[in-house]
Structure formats: C-alpha cells, structure tokens
Design an enzyme around this catalytic site. Structure first.
Site: not given
Length: 475
Positions: A354, A367
């Site tokens: 990401s 995350y």
C-alpha cells in the site's frame, strides 16, 4: 555417476555478430542452454569456458554462483581454435569431480531438459561398451554426391523416402565422454560412440542470421505453449481488488485458485479455498492442498489484508497481532510453502502492499506498519528467490474504490458527509482528480505476474496511486 557440463562461449562471432549474447525473446542467447543444463537432474556442475567479460557479468546476474566460469587463456582465443582443444585444456587444467562430461553449445537454445537427461541415462546405463556419445538428426531422403551419383538409393527404384535407410547428421547439440576417452582420442567422439537421435526442432543451431530469426520464432512458440494451463493462487479473492485480479487472470486464460476467509462464489474462480490465513497451520495446509490438486503453480498473488482504524493509544495487542498476522506473516508463510512449485514453473510472486508503506495517515498505525513490512519482505525475498528463477515484486495501491476503502473513510480525519461526497473529496486530492478502480490495480498486478511483460523487474514496489504521493503536502 557425476556429470560436469561444459559450454564453450566465445565473445566474437563472425557470421552473426555478437550472437552468443544477443537478445533472443527477452533473454541473451546463452541464457537458454545454461538454464536448461542447471535444470537437468543428472548434471552436477555447469562450467562455462569463455573469453567474454560481458558473458561473465551476465552469468553472475542470471545465475549467481550456480555456474563455474573458466576464463579462456589468450593462446586459445580466436575463431580458428578447435573445440576439442578447448575441452582438453579446461578439463586438464581443472580438477572437476566428474565421471563424465557433457558438452553443448549456446547456439542450441531449443534443446530440452528431458532430451539431455534421457541421453545421459541411456549412455551411463549402456552395456554395449560405448565410450562416448553424440547427438544426431535422422534423415530419410535421397542423397547424391557432387558428381550426381546416388548415395543411398537406386534411382531406378523410387521407393517411398520413409522406407530408405536413414542417414544421420551430427547436430552439435550433445557430446558425452570421459576424460580418459577425450585425452586418448584427442576428440570428444571416441572409438565406439553411441548416437543420440534428436528432433529437428531441438536440433536448431544458429550459424547464420536467418537461423537467429527462425530460432526466435520457435522459442516464442514454445514459450506461448508453456503459458497454457498456467495456475495462479490469489488470496483475499472476495475483496474488491481480489475480485478484479481474478477476473484479469481468468480473461488471460489462467486457471484461478482463490482463497478467502469468507465463502464466496465467483465466475472467475475455478477453485475456491475457504481458510483463515492468520493461522500458520492454515497457510501450510492451503499450499499443500494446491500441491495435491494442481499440477503446477505459476503465480502467487498475496492480496489478503485487514485494516483496523485506531489511533496508536487505542490499538490493542490483539489488533496489532491480527493485522500483522494476516497482512505480513501470511505472505511470508504462503511464499515459503509455495517456493518449490513456483521454482518448477519459474513463476512469480506479487505482494499487495500500500502507499501507506511510504506516506500514511492517522488512526491506521497497525495497517501502515504491516504494509511497510510487506515492502521490505518483498525486497528481501526477491534476493533469495531470484536464484531459483522466481520473481518477487509488490504493488502499492493508493486510494481504490473497494469495500475496505469505504469502511476506512469513517476515520476521524475524513469523516462527515455521505459516502459519495467523501469519495469525491478524496479523489480531488489526486493528480488525476479521482480515486482508482480495482481493475487498474489488477492490470498492474498482472504486469508483474506475467514474465513475458516484466521478466527484468525484480524486487520492486510499483506505486499505483493516481499521483497522490508525488505532491508535497505543503502545497
């Protein structure tokens, strides 16, 4: 019996300039034979005798320490030096641990592992006293000498050519011999050689420019045929990106195995495995299941992830552990257990990281940390797996219209308004004035997965974010 393969490769080529290192279907010519020899089960060592610094550098790049390089002495460099002289020199000057030697040329890019292994088995198991072996092409055709006289048939009896006695042509693809036979006869073909029959296609030898063109077409055809029946394993296949990835691979003709924690039914998934990859035993069991059911595995797409939106002070150990277990540890374990299958297919791994691995936000600490770990894991793994012909890369998506993104928009720094207003507001912060679509991420993943498109891309993190991370936050 131990076998040492020797490949003489010179830098200069008079008829086809630079042919030994010239690119053929994305790889230098020497790559094909060396890769084949390294994959042969009966060959213990591969030695390259060369005078080319360019080829020495390329061998290190492609094969690391799996190939032994012997720098050819100056007195044996040149176009007129016989191959037998090169062989006697390299074998007598080095103490290779071998019962037999196999010699071939880089100009035979279509020779297969099976042909070489079968030839070695037949020769080493022979009980007829053969002291050497060489490969041949078989011809059933009417031949004449320079004076027009028939050599192998009676011109007055036009029997079908397939009924003529065969004529054998030495094709320079395989020579097998012992050190003793080579030194006694001063030749790689001894007093009682065995002939190894080979097909015309595998016998393809590059001597002229036209041969290079023909070989390129045949290699492309073989590569295209090997692409049939490819298998991909996609984790998190039920999510927005996972679904788009499955659709893309299916459209490209792959057999799709999908994994997800929830049961899903998709027309793009040929086989579905429902499992929780946060548990190590489930990762191992899932790959074992694929190994049992599928004949091959060509790509692993590590896409599954969870996102817990909490500030650092509110993040519990359970939140941290589950995020790391799903987003990072499962990638490590699945890639570890899938290694052997991917090595056999010279496959690839694509990890979905990401943009949060580079630039991140508030209330997403576990995350972001997990995705940073994925990017580092990708680089570290690629160094080791490249030696086994497995490419490892990562895609770093930016804001993409998925269920995970829509749930995440409830975080404090973007909360307020309905979902469409939130998506529009987020999109306006991108250079392209919108967020991404799962299909766009799938295209990037497929690019990295398919070696025909990205064979030279290894250990990289491809950012696909509509330009979000290139703009200074102070602007």
């Amino acid at each position: 019996m131990k076998v040492c393969a020797i490949v003489p490769i010179k830098h200069h080529s008079s008829r086809v300039p630079g042919k030994n290192y010239r690119v053929l279907e994305g790889k230098p010519l020497y790559y094909y034979v060396i890769r084949t020899l390294l994959d042969c089960k009966h060959i213990n060592q591969v030695v390259v005798d060369t005078d080319s610094p360019l080829i020495i550098e390329g061998l290190e790049q492609y094969f690391q320490n799996n190939v032994t390089v012997y720098p050819r002495p100056k007195e044996l460099q040149g176009d007129d030096v016989p191959t037998n002289a090169l062989l006697m020199n390299v074998i007598t000057k080095n103490d290779y641990d071998a019962d037999y030697y196999l010699q071939t040329h880089v100009t035979n890019p279509l020779i297969t592992v099976k042909t070489i292994d079968d030839a070695l088995e037949r020769f080493m198991n022979n009980d007829e006293g053969y002291d050497s072996a060489f490969s041949v092409m078989t011809h059933h055709t009417r031949l004449y000498n320079k004076d027009g006289g028939a050599m192998n048939h009676n011109p007055k009896e036009l029997i079908p050519t397939q009924d003529l006695d065969p004529i054998y042509e030495e094709n320079s693809c395989i020579y097998i011999f012992s050190k003793a036979s080579l030194l006694e006869h001063k030749h790689r073909i001894g007093a009682k050689p065995m002939m190894i029959k080979m097909s015309d296609i595998e016998s393809t030898d590059i001597d002229w420019e036209d041969d290079f063109i023909k070989a390129g077409l045949l290699v492309k055809m073989r590569n295209d045929q090997s692409m049939e029946g490819r298998v991909v394993l996609i984790t998190g296949v039920g999510g927005g990106i996972g679904t788009a990835v499955a659709m893309k691979f299916k459209q490209e003709g792959w057999y799709v195995v999908g994994m997800d924690i929830k049961h899903i039914e998709q027309p793009y998934v040929d086989r579905f495995i429902q499992t929780d990859i946060s548990k190590p035993e489930n990762c191992q069991a899932a790959i074992a299941s694929v190994m049992t059911t599928e004949t091959r595995l060509d790509c692993l797409v590590n896409n599954a992830a969870i996102q817990i939106c909490k500030k650092v002070v509110d993040t519990e150990c359970e939140d941290w552990d589950r995020t790391m277990n799903v987003n990072a540890r499962a990638m490590f374990l699945l890639s570890k257990y899938a290694h052997d299958m991917l090595q056999k297919s010279s496959g690839s791994i694509v990890n979905v990281s990401s943009v949060h691995a580079h630039q991140t936000s508030e209330s997403i600490v576990s995350y972001a940390t997990s995705k940073g770990a994925v990017s580092v894991l990708t680089r570290a793994m690629s160094l080791e797996y490249a030696r086994d012909s497995i490419r490892v890369n990562a895609v770093l998506p930016g804001a993409t219209d998925t269920g995970m993104l829509r749930s995440g928009l409830s975080r404090g720094h973007v909360a307020g308004g309905d979902i469409y207003q939130l998506i529009s507001s987020l999109g306006s912060k991108h250079v392209v004035n919108r967020i991404g679509q799962p299909s766009e991420i799938a295209e990037a993943i497929y690019f990295l997965a398919d070696g025909r498109h990205s064979s030279f891309v290894i250990g990289q993190s491809l950012v696909v974010d509509g330009g979000a991370t290139i703009r200074l936050s102070t602007e």
